[in-house]
Design a protein around this motif. Structure first.
Motif, PDB file in Angstrom:
ATOM      1  N   GLU A  23     -71.100  36.691  19.678  1.00 10.83           N
ATOM      2  CA  GLU A  23     -69.634  36.586  19.761  1.00 10.83           C
ATOM      3  C   GLU A  23     -69.128  35.392  18.959  1.00 10.83           C
ATOM      4  O   GLU A  23     -68.107  35.478  18.271  1.00 10.83           O
ATOM      5  CB  GLU A  23     -69.223  36.449  21.231  1.00 10.83           C
ATOM      6  CG  GLU A  23     -67.721  36.393  21.444  1.00 10.83           C
ATOM      7  CD  GLU A  23     -67.350  36.243  22.908  1.00 10.83           C
ATOM      8  OE1 GLU A  23     -66.163  36.034  23.205  1.00 10.83           O
ATOM      9  OE2 GLU A  23     -68.260  36.325  23.762  1.00 10.83           O
ATOM     10  N   ALA A  24     -69.851  34.271  19.026  1.00 14.53           N
ATOM     11  CA  ALA A  24     -69.466  33.085  18.261  1.00 14.53           C
ATOM     12  C   ALA A  24     -69.587  33.331  16.763  1.00 14.53           C
ATOM     13  O   ALA A  24     -68.761  32.869  15.968  1.00 14.53           O
ATOM     14  CB  ALA A  24     -70.327  31.894  18.671  1.00 14.53           C
ATOM     15  N   TRP A  66     -66.490  24.343  14.896  1.00 12.86           N
ATOM     16  CA  TRP A  66     -67.335  25.527  14.738  1.00 12.86           C
ATOM     17  C   TRP A  66     -66.934  26.381  13.541  1.00 12.86           C
ATOM     18  O   TRP A  66     -67.761  26.713  12.691  1.00 12.86           O
ATOM     19  CB  TRP A  66     -67.314  26.356  16.017  1.00 12.86           C
ATOM     20  CG  TRP A  66     -68.079  27.648  15.919  1.00 12.86           C
ATOM     21  CD1 TRP A  66     -67.567  28.899  15.828  1.00 12.86           C
ATOM     22  CD2 TRP A  66     -69.507  27.816  15.879  1.00 12.86           C
ATOM     23  NE1 TRP A  66     -68.563  29.848  15.753  1.00 12.86           N
ATOM     24  CE2 TRP A  66     -69.779  29.205  15.784  1.00 12.86           C
ATOM     25  CE3 TRP A  66     -70.578  26.925  15.930  1.00 12.86           C
ATOM     26  CZ2 TRP A  66     -71.068  29.711  15.728  1.00 12.86           C
ATOM     27  CZ3 TRP A  66     -71.868  27.440  15.868  1.00 12.86           C
ATOM     28  CH2 TRP A  66     -72.100  28.806  15.776  1.00 12.86           C
ATOM     29  N   ASN A  67     -65.674  26.770  13.439  1.00 11.61           N
ATOM     30  CA  ASN A  67     -65.256  27.686  12.377  1.00 11.61           C
ATOM     31  C   ASN A  67     -65.267  27.045  10.992  1.00 11.61           C
ATOM     32  O   ASN A  67     -65.135  27.747   9.990  1.00 11.61           O
ATOM     33  CB  ASN A  67     -63.868  28.247  12.674  1.00 11.61           C
ATOM     34  CG  ASN A  67     -63.902  29.299  13.762  1.00 11.61           C
ATOM     35  OD1 ASN A  67     -64.906  29.961  13.979  1.00 11.61           O
ATOM     36  ND2 ASN A  67     -62.795  29.446  14.478  1.00 11.61           N
ATOM     37  N   GLN A  98     -64.945  36.072  11.182  1.00 11.55           N
ATOM     38  CA  GLN A  98     -63.542  36.488  11.069  1.00 11.55           C
ATOM     39  C   GLN A  98     -62.706  35.385  10.455  1.00 11.55           C
ATOM     40  O   GLN A  98     -61.837  35.633   9.623  1.00 11.55           O
ATOM     41  CB  GLN A  98     -63.001  36.871  12.440  1.00 11.55           C
ATOM     42  CG  GLN A  98     -61.605  37.474  12.413  1.00 11.55           C
ATOM     43  CD  GLN A  98     -61.206  38.054  13.750  1.00 11.55           C
ATOM     44  OE1 GLN A  98     -61.887  37.885  14.743  1.00 11.55           O
ATOM     45  NE2 GLN A  98     -60.086  38.764  13.770  1.00 11.55           N
ATOM     46  N   TYR A  99     -62.981  34.146  10.839  1.00 12.17           N
ATOM     47  CA  TYR A  99     -62.230  33.004  10.312  1.00 12.17           C
ATOM     48  C   TYR A  99     -62.537  32.760   8.837  1.00 12.17           C
ATOM     49  O   TYR A  99     -61.670  32.344   8.071  1.00 12.17           O
ATOM     50  CB  TYR A  99     -62.568  31.757  11.125  1.00 12.17           C
ATOM     51  CG  TYR A  99     -61.683  30.563  10.852  1.00 12.17           C
ATOM     52  CD1 TYR A  99     -60.501  30.373  11.560  1.00 12.17           C
ATOM     53  CD2 TYR A  99     -62.033  29.620   9.892  1.00 12.17           C
ATOM     54  CE1 TYR A  99     -59.690  29.280  11.313  1.00 12.17           C
ATOM     55  CE2 TYR A  99     -61.232  28.524   9.641  1.00 12.17           C
ATOM     56  CZ  TYR A  99     -60.061  28.362  10.350  1.00 12.17           C
ATOM     57  OH  TYR A  99     -59.252  27.276  10.101  1.00 12.17           O
ATOM     58  N   GLU A 159     -69.263  36.260  15.303  1.00 11.54           N
ATOM     59  CA  GLU A 159     -68.125  37.128  14.974  1.00 11.54           C
ATOM     60  C   GLU A 159     -66.868  36.290  14.742  1.00 11.54           C
ATOM     61  O   GLU A 159     -66.123  36.517  13.778  1.00 11.54           O
ATOM     62  CB  GLU A 159     -67.879  38.133  16.112  1.00 11.54           C
ATOM     63  CG  GLU A 159     -68.880  39.256  16.193  1.00 11.54           C
ATOM     64  CD  GLU A 159     -68.514  40.424  15.292  1.00 11.54           C
ATOM     65  OE1 GLU A 159     -67.581  40.285  14.480  1.00 11.54           O
ATOM     66  OE2 GLU A 159     -69.184  41.470  15.393  1.00 11.54           O
ATOM     67  N   SER A 160     -66.619  35.326  15.613  1.00 15.96           N
ATOM     68  CA  SER A 160     -65.444  34.464  15.482  1.00 15.96           C
ATOM     69  C   SER A 160     -65.492  33.677  14.184  1.00 15.96           C
ATOM     70  O   SER A 160     -64.501  33.593  13.453  1.00 15.96           O
ATOM     71  CB  SER A 160     -65.375  33.511  16.680  1.00 15.96           C
ATOM     72  OG  SER A 160     -64.357  32.544  16.495  1.00 15.96           O
ATOM     73  N   TRP A 161     -66.670  33.091  13.877  1.00 18.15           N
ATOM     74  CA  TRP A 161     -66.824  32.319  12.635  1.00 18.15           C
ATOM     75  C   TRP A 161     -66.616  33.217  11.421  1.00 18.15           C
ATOM     76  O   TRP A 161     -65.957  32.827  10.454  1.00 18.15           O
ATOM     77  CB  TRP A 161     -68.216  31.686  12.598  1.00 18.15           C
ATOM     78  CG  TRP A 161     -68.488  30.871  11.377  1.00 18.15           C
ATOM     79  CD1 TRP A 161     -68.245  29.543  11.198  1.00 18.15           C
ATOM     80  CD2 TRP A 161     -69.050  31.339  10.133  1.00 18.15           C
ATOM     81  NE1 TRP A 161     -68.614  29.152   9.933  1.00 18.15           N
ATOM     82  CE2 TRP A 161     -69.116  30.235   9.261  1.00 18.15           C
ATOM     83  CE3 TRP A 161     -69.497  32.579   9.697  1.00 18.15           C
ATOM     84  CZ2 TRP A 161     -69.621  30.342   7.972  1.00 18.15           C
ATOM     85  CZ3 TRP A 161     -69.994  32.687   8.410  1.00 18.15           C
ATOM     86  CH2 TRP A 161     -70.058  31.585   7.561  1.00 18.15           C
ATOM     87  N   SER A 201     -67.118  44.379  19.163  1.00 19.44           N
ATOM     88  CA  SER A 201     -67.318  43.615  17.934  1.00 19.44           C
ATOM     89  C   SER A 201     -66.384  44.125  16.845  1.00 19.44           C
ATOM     90  O   SER A 201     -65.951  45.265  16.859  1.00 19.44           O
ATOM     91  CB  SER A 201     -68.769  43.716  17.474  1.00 19.44           C
ATOM     92  OG  SER A 201     -69.104  45.054  17.206  1.00 19.44           O
ATOM     93  N   SER A 202     -66.108  43.250  15.875  1.00 20.64           N
ATOM     94  CA  SER A 202     -65.107  43.613  14.866  1.00 20.64           C
ATOM     95  C   SER A 202     -65.639  43.479  13.448  1.00 20.64           C
ATOM     96  O   SER A 202     -66.165  44.444  12.885  1.00 20.64           O
ATOM     97  CB  SER A 202     -63.854  42.744  15.056  1.00 20.64           C
ATOM     98  OG  SER A 202     -64.204  41.362  15.060  1.00 20.64           O
TER      99      SER A 202
END
Length: 587
Positions: A350-351, A323-324, A357-358, A353-355, A392-393
């Motif tokens: 949310e997914a 994913w990332n 951030q990475y 956001e994770s991608w 969220s970030s």
């Protein structure tokens, strides 16, 4: 795909080079050069920027890069999956499983430090880094990778393609014997470290005008990754016989060779077969690699086939190691689709956001904003809308105005009647349309697929459901996902019929079986003038954990495809898990 375009021609010629020098027929001349015909190989001088893995396995180990005449290591500062992906693809693997600290420290120079790749580069040295040999690391920090060597492929099924002619067998024998061959094809690794040579018949290759093989031409040099070398002989033999076997491990190589040689029919056939082979790799590495390859070659059909499969399996893709590492363009294409199968829209945000951030260091602000605009805030449950403004970030911090605008639209849609907001809804966007949400309360499973003898006495009219209860399920859902209507509910019944007798027992006429039925019953609310239900049936291969088909209901009925009714074999036997999903939307 228009492979004859001028833009593609230049690229094509960079991979294939002609030599009009006199043909050498003496096999000893090849041997003296260390080049063996028909599958033999030799090592050639190493090219600047080449990479290799040092370890006990060919697909994992310490990463080394070649510079200034010698091999050196790479520091693991900032070493991520995107860098590992570049290394693995440069070596001819479909992708990377993990980026790691090497357990086997090297020696000599440390050539690269602070490597930062987007993930789309063709070689590691194309990524940004300090400068050759500039580092503050020791060999205890040498970077390593684990590449995907196909171990996640659940099978190596083969499909036989046959576009043969009357003389195919004889021509195949001619290729195997090399009798009278007068034309050399040299297959060289893109790093020029390995080389194969094939002696073929020029008259065969003059049948492909795009290759520009003439009577004066004596040889071709083709640059192909060493990982594809095992499949070259089968491809060249296809040019004689028009017959070839395709598997998940050979599909991309054969498509690439067909693209380079401009064999349009084989490209189309391999792309079609790959659609059935897509589910064979549970890691998603092959699918992502094939999509990127489709972008590179301009194969829109291949891109769409991969995107559709990844859309249907988006829940599994998000929690995978891949994913990332998805590229921005692939993420952009995925998030724009309405056929994504996900738990809910908040799960997708949310997914993302994770991608983000990475990949924050390589994905610019404009790209982040573009991806955020694909999130359908009105489809997020009102409780989740309230929570995400605190949790969220990256995206929230970088694009607060966009975020707040999305939250406002979401709260308005949840709190107000559609009659209040309809005139302000932008019909050109999909923000107010649901994807395929499988969260609690919106879907129901039917797992059992056994069928009783329809002529058994137990199938009397009064006992018609005997033995079928495992294929009849009920579901209660809100009338609509918006908060203003969630207190009002509808009742649904899901059924799967495996025989014509079962259809008849339930008062419906089936043209074929199996058939799925999904309908409302015992409903006291009628919103048909405001709300419609575009429900979906999701078919999942049992024991494979992958979705292979998503289908609409027409008049509450969905005819289920089986091996006998599909152009190509199903990616799983005719034994599925059925998931019925309710999709309400305002008209």
């Amino acid at each position: 795909m228009n492979d004859s375009s001028a833009a593609r021609t230049g690229e094509h010629q960079s991979f294939i080079r002609h030599d009009v020098s006199k043909q050498r027929h003496n096999t000893n001349e090849y041997t003296s050069k260390g080049i063996t015909k028909r599958g033999g190989s030799t090592r050639r001088p190493t090219r600047e920027g080449s990479v290799r893995l040092v370890g006990t396995l060919s697909s994992s180990g310490r990463v080394e890069v070649y510079h200034d005449g010698q091999w050196g290591t790479v520091c693991d500062d900032g070493w991520k999956l995107s860098e590992a992906q570049v290394v693995c693809r440069q070596l001819g693997f479909s992708g990377a499983i993990s980026a790691s600290l090497s357990q086997n420290p090297g020696s000599g120079p440390i050539w690269l430090d602070d490597v930062n790749c987007k993930g789309s580069e063709s070689s590691l040295s194309d990524c940004s880094f300090k400068s050759w040999g500039v580092t503050d690391c020791t060999h205890k920090e040498d970077a390593g990778v684990v590449c995907d060597a196909g171990k996640n492929v659940s099978s190596d099924r083969q499909f036989s393609l046959d576009n043969s002619m009357a003389l195919s067998d004889e021509l195949g024998a001619l290729f195997d014997s090399e009798d009278g061959c007068d034309f050399n094809i040299t297959v060289r690794d893109v790093s020029e470290e390995a080389e194969l040579m094939f002696c073929v018949h020029s008259v065969i290759f003059q049948m492909f005008p795009e290759l520009n093989v003439t009577q004066e031409s004596k040889s071709l040099t083709v640059e192909v990754s060493e990982a594809c070398h095992p499949h070259v002989s089968a491809f060249l033999r296809y040019l004689y016989t028009r017959r070839i076997d395709v598997s998940i491990t050979s599909a991309q190589c054969l498509h690439q060779l067909a693209y380079m040689f401009r064999v349009q029919k084989l490209m189309e056939d391999v792309g079609r077969v790959f659609t059935s082979l897509i589910p064979e790799d549970n890691s998603f590495q092959t699918q992502v690699s094939m999509y990127q390859y489709g972008v590179h070659t301009g194969d829109l059909v291949l891109q769409e086939n991969v995107l559709q499969y990844l859309s249907w399996n988006c829940e599994f893709l998000i929690v995978s190691a891949v994913w990332n590492s998805l590229s921005f363009s692939m993420m952009d294409a995925l998030l724009s689709r309405s056929d994504l199968v996900v738990k809910d829209e908040a799960f997708l945000l949310e997914a993302l956001e994770s991608w983000t951030q990475y990949n924050e260091e390589v994905v610019g602000s404009e790209q982040q904003a573009r991806l955020l605009n694909h999130i359908r805030f009105p489809m997020i449950h009102v409780d989740a809308l309230y929570q995400i403004q605190f949790t969220s970030s990256v995206l929230h911090n970088n694009h607060e105005n966009l975020y707040l605008t999305g939250l406002l639209r979401g709260f308005q849609f949840n709190a107000l009647a559609i009659s209040k907001i309809r005139k302000h809804v932008d019909n050109s966007t999909d923000d107010y349309l649901p994807r395929i949400y499988t969260g609690d309360g919106w879907s129901v499973f039917i797992n059992a697929t056994d069928v009783r003898n329809p002529y058994d006495i137990s199938y009397s009219y009064h006992n018609r459901n005997y033995g079928q209860n495992n294929r009849i399920q009920t579901l209660s859902t809100p009338v609509h996902s918006s908060a203003i209507l969630r207190a009002k509910t509808l009742q649904w019944q899901a059924q799967v019929f495996l025989s014509f007798q079962e259809c008849s027992n339930h008062g419906i006429s089936c043209d074929s079986v199996p058939v799925a039925r999904f309908y409302k019953y015992n409903n006291q609310y009628n919103y048909m003038g405001t709300i419609r239900y575009n429900n979906r049936l999701i078919l999942t291969c049992k024991n494979k954990n992958n979705v292979f088909h998503v289908q609409d209901f027409k008049n509450d009925i969905a005819v289920i495809p089986v091996n006998s009714s599909m152009a190509l074999p199903n990616p799983c036997p005719d034994d599925y898990t059925y998931r019925f999903v309710v999709r309400p939307e305002y008209i």
